[in-house]
Design a protein around this motif. Structure first.
Motif, PDB file in Angstrom:
ATOM      1  N   ASP A   1      43.301-137.618 -18.001  1.00 29.54           N
ATOM      2  CA  ASP A   1      44.713-137.573 -17.628  1.00 29.54           C
ATOM      3  C   ASP A   1      45.439-136.338 -18.154  1.00 29.54           C
ATOM      4  O   ASP A   1      46.590-136.112 -17.794  1.00 29.54           O
ATOM      5  N   HIS A   2      44.808-135.528 -18.937  1.00 28.63           N
ATOM      6  CA  HIS A   2      45.415-134.300 -19.452  1.00 28.63           C
ATOM      7  C   HIS A   2      44.871-133.100 -18.681  1.00 28.63           C
ATOM      8  O   HIS A   2      43.705-132.722 -18.854  1.00 28.63           O
ATOM      9  N   ALA A   3      45.725-132.511 -17.853  1.00 25.84           N
ATOM     10  CA  ALA A   3      45.310-131.398 -16.993  1.00 25.84           C
ATOM     11  C   ALA A   3      44.777-130.212 -17.795  1.00 25.84           C
ATOM     12  O   ALA A   3      43.788-129.587 -17.399  1.00 25.84           O
ATOM     13  N   VAL A   4      45.400-129.916 -18.916  1.00 24.22           N
ATOM     14  CA  VAL A   4      44.958-128.781 -19.725  1.00 24.22           C
ATOM     15  C   VAL A   4      43.546-129.030 -20.254  1.00 24.22           C
ATOM     16  O   VAL A   4      42.692-128.134 -20.244  1.00 24.22           O
TER      17      VAL A   4
ATOM     18  N   LEU B   1      37.741-128.005 -20.051  1.00 23.99           N
ATOM     19  CA  LEU B   1      36.376-128.500 -19.901  1.00 23.99           C
ATOM     20  C   LEU B   1      35.700-127.853 -18.691  1.00 23.99           C
ATOM     21  O   LEU B   1      34.529-127.459 -18.758  1.00 23.99           O
ATOM     22  N   LYS B   2      36.435-127.731 -17.616  1.00 28.05           N
ATOM     23  CA  LYS B   2      35.895-127.057 -16.429  1.00 28.05           C
ATOM     24  C   LYS B   2      35.499-125.621 -16.777  1.00 28.05           C
ATOM     25  O   LYS B   2      34.423-125.148 -16.393  1.00 28.05           O
ATOM     26  N   GLY B   3      36.345-124.943 -17.537  1.00 31.56           N
ATOM     27  CA  GLY B   3      36.039-123.577 -17.959  1.00 31.56           C
ATOM     28  C   GLY B   3      34.787-123.500 -18.810  1.00 31.56           C
ATOM     29  O   GLY B   3      33.958-122.599 -18.638  1.00 31.56           O
TER      30      GLY B   3
ATOM     31  N   GLU C   1      28.064-127.789 -11.094  1.00 29.31           N
ATOM     32  CA  GLU C   1      29.207-127.398 -10.277  1.00 29.31           C
ATOM     33  C   GLU C   1      30.259-128.502 -10.394  1.00 29.31           C
ATOM     34  O   GLU C   1      29.963-129.665 -10.117  1.00 29.31           O
ATOM     35  N   VAL C   2      31.454-128.138 -10.824  1.00 35.37           N
ATOM     36  CA  VAL C   2      32.549-129.108 -10.870  1.00 35.37           C
ATOM     37  C   VAL C   2      33.094-129.218  -9.447  1.00 35.37           C
ATOM     38  O   VAL C   2      33.636-128.263  -8.902  1.00 35.37           O
ATOM     39  N   VAL C   3      32.926-130.403  -8.848  1.00 33.95           N
ATOM     40  CA  VAL C   3      33.321-130.595  -7.451  1.00 33.95           C
ATOM     41  C   VAL C   3      34.672-131.264  -7.301  1.00 33.95           C
ATOM     42  O   VAL C   3      35.222-131.324  -6.195  1.00 33.95           O
ATOM     43  N   GLY C   4      35.233-131.798  -8.404  1.00 34.45           N
ATOM     44  CA  GLY C   4      36.530-132.433  -8.313  1.00 34.45           C
ATOM     45  C   GLY C   4      37.072-132.815  -9.673  1.00 34.45           C
ATOM     46  O   GLY C   4      36.338-132.848 -10.661  1.00 34.45           O
ATOM     47  N   GLU C   5      38.383-133.093  -9.676  1.00 31.20           N
ATOM     48  CA  GLU C   5      39.068-133.506 -10.893  1.00 31.20           C
ATOM     49  C   GLU C   5      40.013-134.649 -10.541  1.00 31.20           C
ATOM     50  O   GLU C   5      40.668-134.616  -9.503  1.00 31.20           O
ATOM     51  N   ALA C   6      40.081-135.632 -11.425  1.00 29.04           N
ATOM     52  CA  ALA C   6      40.986-136.767 -11.237  1.00 29.04           C
ATOM     53  C   ALA C   6      41.722-137.034 -12.538  1.00 29.04           C
ATOM     54  O   ALA C   6      41.196-136.776 -13.622  1.00 29.04           O
ATOM     55  N   GLU C   7      42.941-137.594 -12.407  1.00 33.41           N
ATOM     56  CA  GLU C   7      43.743-137.858 -13.601  1.00 33.41           C
ATOM     57  C   GLU C   7      43.871-139.331 -13.933  1.00 33.41           C
ATOM     58  O   GLU C   7      44.490-139.690 -14.928  1.00 33.41           O
TER      59      GLU C   7
END
Length: 128
Positions: A11-14, A19-21, A32-38
């Motif tokens: 739930d924390h976008a930052v 983590l994606k970075g 490969e990061v294919v998506g993000e959810a909050e």
């Protein structure tokens, strides 16, 4: 062999972006990061649509928490392997995550060494 597809759920976008970075800089040759959810509900929708091999899921999500979202994914026979990533390091949470169907439990304080080790271990494994 293709890259392991990962869905990040926090739930924390930052934190998600950080983590994606990390994954893109240290594990891009095999992930490969294919998506993000909050939240848990969005994670379920995205997992159904994107069909990731790995879901990295926080426990403390608004609405449906990460344990329940993991339980639903497993009940739906999703092929994704869930790695719980959380600040909570209590045995009760570890047991709840395992019972829900998570394959690993990593605390955020050890995110880089432990999570990368878990992801490396999951790459190439057959989904249950």
């Amino acid at each position: 062999m293709g890259k392991t597809r990962i869905l990040l759920v926090d739930d924390h976008a930052v934190f998600r972006q950080s983590l994606k970075g990390v994954l893109e800089s240290l594990a891009r040759c095999y992930t490969e990061v294919v998506g993000e959810a909050e939240d848990g509900e969005t994670a379920l929708v995205m997992a159904r649509e994107l069909r990731p091999e790995v879901v990295i899921m926080d426990i403390g999500l608004p609405g449906m928490d990460g344990i329940e979202a993991t339980r639903v994914l497993k009940r739906e026979k999703a092929q994704a392997r869930v790695v719980i990533l959380t600040v909570r390091d209590e045995q009760a949470y570890r047991e709840a995550a395992r019972e829900a169907g998570a394959v690993a439990y990593v605390t955020k304080e050890k995110v880089v060494p432990d999570l990368l080790g878990v992801v490396r271990g999951l790459v190439g494994q057959e989904a249950p």
